[in-house]
Structures are given as C-alpha cells and as structure tokens.
Design a protein around this motif. Structure first.
Motif, PDB file in Angstrom:
ATOM      1  N   PRO A   1       4.924   4.174  -4.028  1.00  0.00           N
ATOM      2  CA  PRO A   1       5.511   3.404  -5.138  1.00  0.00           C
ATOM      3  C   PRO A   1       6.627   4.170  -5.844  1.00  0.00           C
ATOM      4  CG  PRO A   1       3.459   4.413  -5.828  1.00  0.00           C
ATOM      5  CD  PRO A   1       3.583   4.711  -4.364  1.00  0.00           C
TER       6      PRO A   1
ATOM      7  N   VAL B   1       0.250   1.717  -9.616  1.00  0.00           N
ATOM      8  CA  VAL B   1      -0.790   1.562  -8.607  1.00  0.00           C
ATOM      9  C   VAL B   1      -2.071   1.067  -9.269  1.00  0.00           C
ATOM     10  CG1 VAL B   1      -2.235   2.734  -6.903  1.00  0.00           C
ATOM     11  CG2 VAL B   1       0.185   3.352  -7.126  1.00  0.00           C
TER      12      VAL B   1
ATOM     13  N   SER C   1       5.779  -0.732   4.953  1.00  0.00           N
ATOM     14  CA  SER C   1       6.787  -0.802   3.903  1.00  0.00           C
ATOM     15  C   SER C   1       7.226  -2.223   3.592  1.00  0.00           C
ATOM     16  CB  SER C   1       8.020   0.017   4.304  1.00  0.00           C
ATOM     17  OG  SER C   1       8.649  -0.557   5.436  1.00  0.00           O
TER      18      SER C   1
ATOM     19  N   THR D   1       0.840  -1.193   0.000  1.00  0.00           N
ATOM     20  CA  THR D   1       0.000   0.000   0.000  1.00  0.00           C
ATOM     21  C   THR D   1       0.877   1.246   0.000  1.00  0.00           C
ATOM     22  OG1 THR D   1      -1.782  -1.120   1.188  1.00  0.00           O
ATOM     23  CG2 THR D   1      -1.739   1.271   1.318  1.00  0.00           C
ATOM     24  N   SER D   2       0.463   2.266  -0.722  1.00  0.00           N
ATOM     25  CA  SER D   2       1.191   3.537  -0.696  1.00  0.00           C
ATOM     26  C   SER D   2       1.112   4.137   0.706  1.00  0.00           C
ATOM     27  CB  SER D   2       0.571   4.522  -1.692  1.00  0.00           C
ATOM     28  OG  SER D   2       0.613   4.002  -3.000  1.00  0.00           O
TER      29      SER D   2
END
Length: 308
Positions: A238, A244, A258, A231-232
């Motif tokens: 990213p 995405v 992360s 997940t961002s």
C-alpha cells in the motif's frame, strides 16, 4: 451422455451442465486428434482448474497428453502457486513455467512504473509458444468475461507473433471446428467459451473440483485502491495514504496481485458463492481486474498483441 459426479437437484441446471461438459469434451478431443503439440494454460485459477478437470475426464483412463503452461508474473498470490504445484504433483502432469522475472532479468522486458505485470505476460507467452513449438493452446477464457472474448471463435488462429485479427475469423457452423494453420501460426482453443461464471461454479459444486482457498471467504489484510480491495505484496502498495484493514473477502478471479482485487464476502462454500454470483450484475473481471479498466478496448488491444 456425460455423467456429473453430483447431479444438481434442478433438472434444467443439470441438463445445461451436461451439455456444456459434453461440448468441452468434444473440443478437447478434437484438439488432441488434430494437433501435434498442444498445451493447456494453467494458472491455478478456477477456470483453468475446471478446464483441466474436464480434460482429464475427456481422455481418461489415458494419461493427459498435453503439457500445462503457466506464464508466471512472479506476483501471483502464494496460495495459488501452492495449489498449482499440488495439482501437477497429484496427477503426474507436465508443467512448463514461463517466468516473467526471467524476461525482466535478461532485458527482454522492462518493469512497468505501476508495478503491474499482467501486460508483461504477452512476450513470454509468444516466445514460449515458439520455443516449445506448441501448435495449439487450450485456455479457460469465457465469452461472458469481456466483449473482446465474446466475439472470438472457439478455435482462434493466431499469426506467427501471436496476434489476433477479429476481422479474420473462421465460421464455426454446426460446431464444426477448423484447426488448420500455416507454419508459424498457432491456434488458441477455448472449450469453456459458452460457459458463464455461474455455470463454472455450479460445475465446481457438482464435480467437487478442487480450488485454491482464496476463492472462498476468509479474513485477509487488504487495502482499498480504485474501488478494489488489494493485498499487500512485492508490488507497489500500500501507499502511505492507503490504510491496511482486515476484512472477510474472497477472490472471484486470480492473477497479478497488483491488479486483481478481492470482494467483500461471507460465502465459504460453493453453494453460497453460487447464490452470490447469481445476484451479481458485474462479471468477475469487470468487478476485480484493474488491467481491464485501462480503456474500453483494453482486452482486445492485448489480444491483438498475443495475449490469452
């Protein structure tokens, strides 16, 4: 004999869950009886949620005489932190948060180039144990997660620096636990050691244990890295070459955003997740934790330094 809230229809499964719960209750009561300042590691993840549920059950109707401790990387998914705070408020519990951000801010830790903070949890954990004088820490680790955890005792004595020596462990014959420790040492205790991921989910279903919603399938914007869907967030990603996309995913384990990935899934209930886990050939850490892929002995190396 303990009584499950919703007894599984399979008698063998029900018997297994009763035995596992009874063992965990015995261990938790032993900790409360033997130690002066125990704490329970509570991240808001499924294993710590089950451990807290069993602890509340083990000591009811008395209030929980154990402080909850969360080593917060600052990179946890917001749904998990919201759930953590909700559970603490609901049960009127004491929560001590050791924020990795604080150690970075005052120079005791340095941010890693890759943005991953899971390895940075060890120093705040060991420092907090010393500052708060915790003599026992209850954790939700299970032996089926990793080979290093598979060979650790339920009562695991750590030295003054939090280090674990796999060659210096006490025998635990006939479920006799030894909580004795020298000044400066502390004991990590793992009441769920003998549970599997499948046991955890069957217990969650049987006891209706509350969990963060990210454990169930939901549509989420993710990007692929090293075979995982991340997940961002406020970590490195990213990257320009990482696209995405929106997918139906769920998390099998939660941690630093992360390095903790989601898996593609349509399982939106505990029963559907049980069927999914039963068919899986990878543990949740093996499938979704990048920090465990650093080396064959990544977990053991961190445990020697004082990790959970």
């Amino acid at each position: 004999m303990t009584v499950l809230e919703h007894t599984p229809t399979n008698p063998a499964e029900a018997s297994t869950l009763r035995a596992l719960e009874a063992e965990a209750i015995e261990i938790i009561r032993e900790v409360v009886a033997e130690f002066d300042r125990p704490a329970l590691l509570f991240s808001g993840g499924k294993d710590s949620a089950v451990l807290l549920h069993v602890a509340l059950k083990a000591l009811a109707p008395a209030p929980l005489p154990i402080t909850l401790l969360h080593v917060d990387t600052g990179h946890n998914l917001p749904e998990v932190i919201a759930f953590r705070d909700e559970i603490v408020a609901r049960h009127g519990l004491r929560l001590h948060v050791a924020a990795v951000e604080d150690w970075i801010a005052d120079g005791r830790l340095t941010e890693r180039p890759d943005g991953t903070r899971n390895p940075l949890q060890t120093v705040p954990l060991v420092d907090t144990i010393a500052e708060q004088k915790f003599d026992a820490l209850l954790g939700g680790a299970r032996r089926d997660e990793d080979r290093a955890r598979a060979k650790e005792r339920i009562f695991s004595v750590r030295n003054a620096l939090g280090g674990w020596d796999p060659r210096n462990q006490r025998p635990e014959l006939w479920n006799v636990y030894n909580g004795r420790h020298a000044p400066g040492e502390n004991t990590r205790v793992f009441p769920l050691s003998n549970w599997t991921e499948l046991d955890i989910w069957r217990y969650i279903e049987a006891e209706n244990v509350a969990l963060p919603p990210i454990y169930f399938a939901h549509d989420r914007e993710v990007f692929e890295r090293d075979g995982m869907w991340l997940t961002s967030g406020p970590w490195f990603g990213p990257r320009p070459d990482e696209k995405v996309v929106t997918k139906s995913v769920r998390y099998r384990t939660v941690g630093d955003g992360s390095c903790t990935g989601a898996v593609e899934s349509s399982a939106r209930t505990a029963a559907e997740i049980i069927a999914e886990v039963a068919a899986s050939h990878l543990t949740e850490r093996g499938a979704t934790r990048a920090d465990d892929r650093l080396s064959e002995a990544a977990m053991e190396d961190r445990k020697r330094e004082g990790y959970f």
